[in-house]
Enzyme design. Structure first.
Site, PDB file in Angstrom:
ATOM      1  N   HIS A   6       0.812  -1.226   0.000  1.00  0.00           N
ATOM      2  CA  HIS A   6       0.000   0.000   0.000  1.00  0.00           C
ATOM      3  C   HIS A   6       0.838   1.265   0.000  1.00  0.00           C
ATOM      4  CE1 HIS A   6      -3.262  -2.670   2.015  1.00  0.00           C
ATOM      5  NE2 HIS A   6      -3.313  -2.740   0.701  1.00  0.00           N
ATOM      6  N   CYS A  55       2.315  16.325 -11.785  1.00  0.00           N
ATOM      7  CA  CYS A  55       3.576  16.034 -12.482  1.00  0.00           C
ATOM      8  C   CYS A  55       4.159  14.676 -12.123  1.00  0.00           C
ATOM      9  CB  CYS A  55       4.610  17.134 -12.217  1.00  0.00           C
ATOM     10  SG  CYS A  55       5.277  17.161 -10.532  1.00  0.00           S
ATOM     11  N   SER A  97      -5.938  -8.869   9.901  1.00  0.00           N
ATOM     12  CA  SER A  97      -7.275  -9.458   9.976  1.00  0.00           C
ATOM     13  C   SER A  97      -7.753  -9.911   8.596  1.00  0.00           C
ATOM     14  CB  SER A  97      -8.263  -8.446  10.546  1.00  0.00           C
ATOM     15  OG  SER A  97      -8.385  -7.340   9.662  1.00  0.00           O
TER      16      SER A  97
END
Length: 297
Positions: free
Chosen positions: A140, A151, A241
């Site tokens: 992530h 940009c 989890s």
């Protein structure tokens, strides 16, 4: 980050308030699995709680209060971006001070000994990297970086923090309570006066280099993680989890390939029915003892 920096970021081996030590009898199955070598570790927020970073659900599996910012909110509303950066700027010092704990260090020892072949982390705290696992895949992204949505330049969060400090002198308040995403809860009247910094290169919108809810993990990163799982001898889930698909998909893939899955997590997970081994233990003591039993301590 070099080795000296990683060492400087270490947390105490036995932080106060830690749950009971791991029982070697409970760990026997995990040790046997790791002794096959070539395991892939999938880590989640539960691995970082001993470093002082709150997890999302805790031992009950129920999500803690608070609604995370979505990608659509962030990109579609200047007010939402102001709210995000005000809270994130407030929580950043505590988040940046977090240090790898015994669990991160045990995973790195197991990696060096060959018992762990690769690490995939759902966490955005950079603590695997700080512990020495430089090749850990940050599924992530990482909060230590920001990216311009115009940009596409990537820059340091530390640099942005200095710029936000200059724009918002005296904004931070002591005693802010850190939340799982590294931000802090603030009253609306305080958020309203916060000034957001634009990209230093093009003046565009800056976003943390993390995958928000409602945003997809880059396909190339997912494919790389699939390749790691496909070549593993086992999959070991630590402190997740598995409530969101981004992590659960790797457990499902391993199960479909009849790859043994072990889950070490305090509280239930969505992958429990797919696991060959399920342990409800504190991560730091459990992984430290597993590494010791395997001669990696």
């Amino acid at each position: 980050m070099d080795a000296s920096e990683a060492t400087a970021r270490e947390a105490p081996e036995n932080p106060a308030g830690l749950a009971r030590p791991a029982d070697p009898a409970d760990l026997a199955g995990l040790v046997r699995l790791l002794d096959r070598r070539g395991a892939v570790v999938l880590s989640g927020a539960g691995l970082s709680t001993e470093s002082g970073i709150p997890d999302y659900r805790g031992a009950t599996g129920r999500r803690r209060s608070g609604t995370p910012m979505t990608y659509q909110e962030f990109t579609g509303s200047e007010a939402a971006r102001r709210r995000y950066w005000a809270r994130s700027h407030t929580g950043w010092p505590a988040f940046a001070r977090a240090r790898p704990n015994a669990g991160h260090r045990a995973v790195e020892r197991l990696r060096r000994s060959g018992h762990v072949a690769a690490v995939i982390t759902q966490n955005v705290d950079g603590l695997h990297h700080a512990a020495g696992t430089r090749e850990a895949v940050e599924l992530h992204g990482g909060l230590d970086r920001v990216v311009c949505l115009d940009c596409r330049r990537t820059s340091s969060r530390a640099d942005l923090d200095r710029r936000l400090d200059e724009l918002n002198r005296g904004f931070r308040r002591p005693g802010a309570v850190l939340r799982p995403d590294g931000d802090a809860q603030l009253p609306p009247e305080l958020v309203a006066g916060f000034r957001v910094a634009p990209c230093a290169d093009c003046g565009g919108v800056l976003k943390p280099d993390v995958v928000f809810f409602g945003e997809n993990v880059p396909a190339a990163r997912v494919d790389h993680c699939y390749e790691l799982v496909d070549t593993a001898r086992s999959l070991v889930v630590l402190g997740s989890s598995l409530a969101v698909l981004s992590g659960l998909r790797f457990v499902r893939r391993a199960a479909r390939a009849h790859l043994p899955v072990a889950i070490v997590n305090q509280g239930p997970t969505r992958g429990d029915d797919l696991a060959a081994l399920r342990l409800d233990l504190p991560l730091g003591p459990a992984m430290t003892e597993a590494a010791r039993l395997l001669g990696s301590g």
